[in-house]
Design an enzyme around this catalytic site. Structure first.
Site, mmCIF file in Angstrom:
data_model
loop_
_atom_site.group_PDB
_atom_site.id
_atom_site.type_symbol
_atom_site.label_atom_id
_atom_site.label_comp_id
_atom_site.label_asym_id
_atom_site.label_seq_id
_atom_site.Cartn_x
_atom_site.Cartn_y
_atom_site.Cartn_z
ATOM 1 N N ASP A 1 -13.812 -15.516 -30.451
ATOM 2 C CA ASP A 1 -14.861 -14.999 -31.349
ATOM 3 C C ASP A 1 -16.083 -14.814 -30.457
ATOM 4 O OD1 ASP A 1 -16.934 -14.620 -33.104
ATOM 5 O OD2 ASP A 1 -16.806 -16.608 -34.038
ATOM 6 N N LYS B 1 -24.819 -8.945 -27.750
ATOM 7 C CA LYS B 1 -23.891 -8.217 -28.622
ATOM 8 C C LYS B 1 -24.595 -7.096 -29.395
ATOM 9 C CE LYS B 1 -20.466 -9.448 -32.137
ATOM 10 N NZ LYS B 1 -19.862 -10.609 -32.788
ATOM 11 N N GLU C 1 -13.910 -9.368 -37.515
ATOM 12 C CA GLU C 1 -14.173 -10.778 -37.776
ATOM 13 C C GLU C 1 -13.725 -11.222 -39.180
ATOM 14 O OE1 GLU C 1 -18.265 -10.762 -36.707
ATOM 15 O OE2 GLU C 1 -17.792 -10.640 -34.580
ATOM 16 N N ASP D 1 -19.518 -13.111 -44.372
ATOM 17 C CA ASP D 1 -19.744 -13.578 -43.002
ATOM 18 C C ASP D 1 -21.170 -13.291 -42.558
ATOM 19 O OD1 ASP D 1 -19.846 -13.974 -40.282
ATOM 20 O OD2 ASP D 1 -18.019 -12.877 -39.804
#
Ligand code: AMP
Length: 679
Positions: A8, A70, A171, A193
């Site tokens: 992850d 990211k 994800e 999430d």
């Protein structure tokens, strides 16, 4: 054989997990943490630090400490919002418009994927140490709304780290895998999430070892970091009011404020009030200044109200997309550290009226799912199939600026769709394949993903060429488009560098616009289709006349030909004057004449067949009507109808590359026959 791990790769923290004895295990790093901060820094001696060590010295070394990378991976500088650029290090644009991160200590610039590779390498090294066997591959997760270039850049990061990226998965899909693995009955799951930098929400159907993502949406610019920023602003504003100094302008002070804000936010998840104490935060000519204040949970919730409300937008949309109501949800899965905020949990609970499922640690659930996917790929986990969906429709622009939709929105991927296209002009030797994404009827209102030209077609009348266009959307959500001319076998495949972005806001806008403009678009579409049909009929009638001149000069009377020419002219004039009534009338008259003539030619052919002397003529008829197919009467009759059908369908001809007036600036496109993916 080396081991495959699940990673992850988070905005704030990253986690690595692996399947051991059939069960997923999260691997702790050498500092003892189960999550590793996605932070890289370069110390005074130029040593590279990754994870907790890098994070710890961030305050002292803000310009050489890289976090939230990211947010930048696979993106162009122009795509960044001011907000996204608000980091303590320098983000610049290189000559190609790509993002570079400046490292003053090493006097060099890094691409975001190089920095992400350092985090991946650290996780892989930790896994290798733990397992005692080399790790050679990984399944890496990305937010559901990562576009192709972001996915590709993540893959590249893995490659730079020296591992093979076996699969990129979303994800929320990974999280559902972690939760649904042992389920037997059919369940509808909402995966909520809220990570450090992104928010994803998905609805999945799980049952009998099969996972299907019914719909997925989110916000790539909303995460736990944004809650920190709100606290930073609150603190800085307060300090400015009291002391007249803006702490946001001082790198070190900003770094300390950010850390304190996150700490306060985390504490407020369990306590009602927290102290924020930052001695020597700055200094003026009068001496050092200190920050000392208290933040209550209720105050925190008030200042974060806007962020909390933004969470509702993707939530409402995901239900709409999945055509479900909150009442139909069986389980809610919370993912990401941000879901530990009580106000966030309340918001979800209120909507679904169910206690969210948190039995798998929200910080680790995605890595656990990635490890399960790795296990599926290596054969360690069996009987699980993984399906994902594409968020917006993808298609090809056709003549008149319409769209031929190949992969509709929310299609399960991987998927492969093909369609047959033809030319819209006589003697057209090239076609432009323009790939668009969106829900509007006209190509110009949708997003252009790329375009390329297929050249080298044999000159033929319009509607004769047969070009196969194949869309291959792989499990990583990466699209490759191939166009092949059936006659010459010429083939082109597209490779797009830096494909355009696909933010949830764009998806929302695309869908909302499609609804808003539906009526207007439909009217325009009908009009274009009508013109295309009339245009095609003119071409078919002209072709018929030409064929008659070549092969039936004596069998069809001069008057008939003259009459046909007149009807063609009538329709052309009606098209030019855009007079609907005249066009309908002229079209129906010409259609009738074409049909009549086809019938006559058919009868003529039947007569010819009785006489072998006219064998040569028979061949010509069949090349006109049958397009080189079977030569028996039935197929001839069918094909005379087919001929009409084709004229109707010639609207499916890809957009003209040369002849028509509609030309658009093309984006950077590389032709690469060997490549099967966008790079
Ligand atoms: P993740 O990307 O899942 O690691 O989530 C990281 C985000 O979760 C960061 O913004 C953290 O500050 C936030 N976070 C972690 N733990 C908590 C907590 N107990 N309460 C609120 N936010 C948290």
């Amino acid at each position: 054989m080396g081991k495959i791990v699940g990673i992850d790769l988070g905005t704030t923290n990253s986690v690595v997990a692996v399947i051991e004895a059939g069960k997923p295990v999260v691997i702790a790093n050498s500092e003892g943490g189960r999550t590793t901060p996605s932070v890289i820094s370069f110390s005074k001696d130029g040593d590279r630090l990754v994870g907790q060590m890098a994070r710890r010295q961030a305050v002292m070394n803000p310009e050489n400490t890289f976090y939230s990378v990211k947010r930048f991976i696979g993106r162009k500088h122009t795509e960044l919002t001011t907000e996204a650029k608000r980091v303590s290090y320098t983000v610049r644009r290189d000559e190609s418009g790509n993002i570079k991160v400046k490292c003053p200590r090493l006097e060099k610039d890094f691409a975001p994927e190089e920095l992400s590779a350092m985090v991946i390498r650290k996780l892989v090294d930790e896994a290798t140490r733990y397992l005692g066997t080399p790790v050679t591959g990984a399944v890496i997760t990305v937010p559901a709304y990562f576009n192709d270039s972001q996915r590709q850049a993540t893959k590249d990061a893995g490659k730079i780290a020296g591992i093979e990226v076996k699969r990129i998965i979303n994800e929320p899909t990974a999280a559902s895998l972690a939760y649904g693995l042992d389920r037997k009955d059919n369940q509808k799951i909402l995966v909520f999430d809220l990570g450090g930098g992104t928010f994803d929400v998905s609805i999945l159907e799980v049952g009998d070892g099969l996972f299907e993502v019914k719909a997925t949406t989110g916000d790539t610019q909303l995460g736990g970091d944004d809650f920190d920023k709100v606290i930073v602003d609150w603190l800085a504003d307060q300090f400015f009011e009291d002391q007249g100094v803006d702490l946001r302008k001082e790198r070190q002070a900003l770094q300390r404020l950010t850390e304190a804000a996150e700490k306060a936010k985390i504490e407020l998840s369990t306590v009602g009030s927290t102290e924020i104490n930052l001695p020597f935060i700055t200094a003026t000519a009068d001496g050092p200044l200190h920050l000392d204040t208290t933040l209550k949970r209720s105050q925190f919730e008030r200042i974060c109200q806007d962020l909390l409300e933004r969470l509702n937008i993707p939530l409402e949309k995901v239900f709409k997309d999945a055509k479900l109501s909150p009442r139909q949800i069986d389980e809610v899965v919370l993912v990401g550290g941000g879901t530990r905020i009580p106000a966030v949990q309340e918001l979800v609970q209120k909507l679904i009226n169910k206690t969210p499922n948190q039995s798998v640690n929200p910080d680790e659930v995605v890595a656990v799912g990635a490890a399960i996917q790795a296990g599926i790929l290596s054969g360690e986990v069996k009987d699980v199939l993984l399906l994902d969906v594409t968020p917006l429709t993808i298609g090809v622009e056709t003549s008149g600026g319409l769209i031929n939709r190949l992969i509709p929105r929310n299609t399960t991927i991987p998927t492969r769709k093909a369609d047959l296209f033809t030319t819209a002009e006589d003697n057209q030797t090239s076609v432009e394949i323009h790939i668009v994404q969106g829900e509007r009827d006209l190509a110009e209102n949708n997003k252009s993903l790329g375009r390329f030209k297929l050249s080298g077609l044999a000159p033929q009348p319009r509607g004769m060429a047969q070009v196969d266009v194949m869309f291959d959307l792989n499990a990583d959500g990466i699209l490759s488009v191939t166009a092949t001319d059936r006659r010459t076998g010429v083939e082109r495949r597209i490779t797009i560098k830096g494909a355009s972005t696909l933010d949830p806001s764009e998806v929302e806008k695309a869908i909302a616009d499609a609804e808003k403009f539906a009526e207007r678009d439909r009217a325009k579409k009908d009009r274009i289709e009508k013109l295309n049909r009339a245009d095609s009929l003119v071409a078919a009638a002209e072709r018929q006349l030409k064929d008659i001149a070549l092969n039936y000069a004596y069998q069809i009377s001069f008057e008939r030909k003259k009459e046909m020419e007149k009807l063609i002219r009538n329709l052309q004039q009606a098209i030019a004057s855009e007079d609907d009534y005249a066009m309908d009338r002229a079209q129906s008259e010409l259609q009738e004449a074409v049909y009549e003539l086809s019938r006559e030619l058919y009868e003529q052919k039947a007569l010819d067949e009785e006489d072998d002397l006219f064998g040569g003529i028979r061949e010509s008829i069949s090349s006109f009507a049958n397009r080189g197919k079977d030569d028996d009467r039935d197929s001839y009759r069918d094909n005379s109808k087919e001929d009409y059908k084709e004229t109707r369908e010639s609207r499916k001809s890809p957009k003209q590359s040369e002849s028509r007036s509609r030309r658009r600036p093309s984006i950077a496109v590389d032709y690469d026959d060997d490549d099967d993916e966008w790079v």
